[in-house]
Scaffold this active site. Structure first.
Site, short mmCIF file in Angstrom:
data_model
loop_
_atom_site.label_atom_id
_atom_site.label_comp_id
_atom_site.label_asym_id
_atom_site.label_seq_id
_atom_site.Cartn_x
_atom_site.Cartn_y
_atom_site.Cartn_z
N LYS A 1 0.83 -1.22 0.00
CA LYS A 1 0.00 0.00 0.00
C LYS A 1 0.86 1.27 0.00
CE LYS A 1 -2.03 -0.97 3.90
NZ LYS A 1 -1.29 -2.21 4.21
N ARG B 1 -9.37 0.96 8.91
CA ARG B 1 -8.85 -0.34 9.32
C ARG B 1 -9.90 -1.16 10.06
NH1 ARG B 1 -3.05 0.57 8.97
NH2 ARG B 1 -1.87 -1.24 9.58
N ARG C 1 11.70 -5.61 4.98
CA ARG C 1 11.40 -4.19 4.72
C ARG C 1 12.36 -3.29 5.50
NH1 ARG C 1 5.43 -1.78 5.37
NH2 ARG C 1 5.54 -2.65 7.47
N ARG D 1 11.42 -1.43 11.10
CA ARG D 1 10.34 -1.06 12.00
C ARG D 1 10.22 -2.07 13.14
NH1 ARG D 1 5.14 0.37 8.31
NH2 ARG D 1 4.15 -0.74 10.03
N ARG E 1 -0.24 -9.03 13.32
CA ARG E 1 -0.85 -8.00 12.47
C ARG E 1 -1.68 -8.61 11.35
NH1 ARG E 1 4.18 -5.14 10.71
NH2 ARG E 1 2.85 -3.65 9.64
P1 ADP Z 1 2.31 -1.78 3.24
O1 ADP Z 1 2.32 -0.28 3.16
O2 ADP Z 1 1.07 -2.39 2.64
O3 ADP Z 1 2.57 -2.29 4.63
P2 ADP Z 1 4.85 -1.59 1.80
O4 ADP Z 1 4.53 -0.73 0.63
O5 ADP Z 1 5.60 -0.97 2.92
O6 ADP Z 1 3.49 -2.31 2.35
O7 ADP Z 1 5.64 -2.86 1.23
C1 ADP Z 1 6.10 -3.89 2.12
C2 ADP Z 1 7.45 -4.42 1.63
O8 ADP Z 1 7.27 -5.10 0.39
C3 ADP Z 1 8.49 -3.32 1.35
O9 ADP Z 1 9.76 -3.83 1.72
C4 ADP Z 1 8.40 -3.08 -0.15
O10 ADP Z 1 9.62 -2.64 -0.71
C5 ADP Z 1 8.01 -4.47 -0.66
N1 ADP Z 1 7.10 -4.44 -1.82
C6 ADP Z 1 6.07 -3.58 -2.04
N2 ADP Z 1 5.44 -3.89 -3.19
C7 ADP Z 1 6.08 -4.99 -3.69
C8 ADP Z 1 5.89 -5.79 -4.86
N3 ADP Z 1 4.92 -5.54 -5.74
N4 ADP Z 1 6.73 -6.83 -5.05
C9 ADP Z 1 7.72 -7.10 -4.16
N5 ADP Z 1 7.95 -6.37 -3.04
C10 ADP Z 1 7.14 -5.33 -2.81
P1 AMP Z 2 0.93 0.72 9.06
O1 AMP Z 2 2.07 1.66 8.88
O2 AMP Z 2 -0.27 1.11 8.23
O3 AMP Z 2 1.32 -0.71 8.89
O4 AMP Z 2 0.44 0.90 10.58
C1 AMP Z 2 1.31 0.61 11.67
C2 AMP Z 2 0.52 0.52 12.97
O5 AMP Z 2 -0.11 1.79 13.25
C3 AMP Z 2 -0.64 -0.48 12.99
O6 AMP Z 2 -0.20 -1.79 13.27
C4 AMP Z 2 -1.53 0.11 14.10
O7 AMP Z 2 -0.99 -0.14 15.38
C5 AMP Z 2 -1.39 1.61 13.84
N1 AMP Z 2 -2.41 2.09 12.87
C6 AMP Z 2 -2.16 2.62 11.62
N2 AMP Z 2 -3.32 2.96 11.03
C7 AMP Z 2 -4.31 2.66 11.91
C8 AMP Z 2 -5.72 2.77 11.87
N3 AMP Z 2 -6.38 3.26 10.81
N4 AMP Z 2 -6.44 2.34 12.97
C9 AMP Z 2 -5.81 1.85 14.06
N5 AMP Z 2 -4.48 1.72 14.14
C10 AMP Z 2 -3.72 2.11 13.09
#
Ligand code: ADP
Ligand code: AMP
Length: 216
Positions: free
Chosen positions: A13, A90, A129, A162, A173
């Protein structure tokens, strides 16, 4: 243009939202980034949510609603042409509140995108990541590494792992996503057109698929 991007943690995302927001001049609103920023700055909110973020549980609906109210209203200022929500809503309750907030400020959702990725891929992606501590750019040690180890390509600051990207928390999660977040897709079904995309494709192919849908 106002877009919601849904999907499990690690589905891509943030990566896609950053690309779309640059391309279409949209505000990229990530509740996760806003909460982590509060923790890093040591604000009252940050102190309140720090342990929740570390545990992989969700912060209360009221707290994130306040962040969303501020961010969506601000997004109409400057030259932004809308927003993309990443990590919000969420829960179904958050999706319901969002409808109310948008009605109040006269905005609407144009597209809902869902990135589908299976759990094994998620665990591998999140374990690898790395995020820039300064500009929040996202990398992956396996498939999207920085040019220089440990350094952000964009701003040169250090890359960090992270706290919630450790194996046990990742599983937690994923459970939270399945129990609390996935039902939102059903809530939106019939209300908005939902675009489901195979998020296991390479990053550029996912973004090409999103670009096609958004321009439809
Ligand atoms: P989210 O925001 O949904 O938690 P991220 O965008 O942070 O996900 O992506 C999670 C991990 O996967 C990161 O390390 C990113 O570089 C990698 N990633 C994102 N999209 C892809 C993809 N299409 N193919 C492979 N790796 C990806
Ligand atoms: P994310 O960066 O989207 O993976 O979010 C990291 C963490 O932030 C989550 O695991 C939750 O603890 C908190 N968080 C982010 N967005 C929300 C939301 N919309 N509602 C509740 N908790 C959230």
């Amino acid at each position: 243009m106002n877009i919601i991007i849904l999907g499990a943690p690690g589905s891509g995302k943030g990566t896609q939202a950053a690309m779309i927001s640059r391309k279409h001049e949209l505000a990229h609103i990530s509740t996760g980034d806003l909460l982590r920023e509060a923790v890093a700055e040591g604000t009252e909110l940050g102190k309140q949510v720090e342990s929740i973020l570390r545990s992989g549980k969700l912060v209360s609906d009221e707290v994130v609603l306040q962040l969303i109210r501020e961010a969506t209203s601000k997004s109409t200022k400057g030259n932004r042409r809308g927003w993309i929500l990443d990590g919000y809503p969420r829960t179904v309750a958050q999706a319901e509140s969002l409808e109310t907030v948008l009605e109040e400020i006269g905005q609407k959702v144009d597209s809902v995108i869902v990135l589908d990725v299976n759990p094994d891929v998620i665990v591998e992606r999140l374990s690898n990541r790395r995020t820039c501590e300064s500009c929040k750019a996202v990398y992956n040690l396996l498939n999207n590494p920085p040019r220089y180890e440990g350094k952000c390509d964009i701003c040169g600051h250090a890359l960090i792992q992270r706290e919630d990207d450790k194996a046990n928390t990742i599983r937690k999660r994923l459970d939270v996503y399945n129990d609390r977040t996935r039902p939102i897709i059903h809530f939106y079904d019939g209300r908005y057109r939902i675009h489901r995309i195979d998020g296991t494709q390479p990053i550029d192919e996912v973004s090409a698929a999103i670009a096609r849908l958004v321009s439809e």
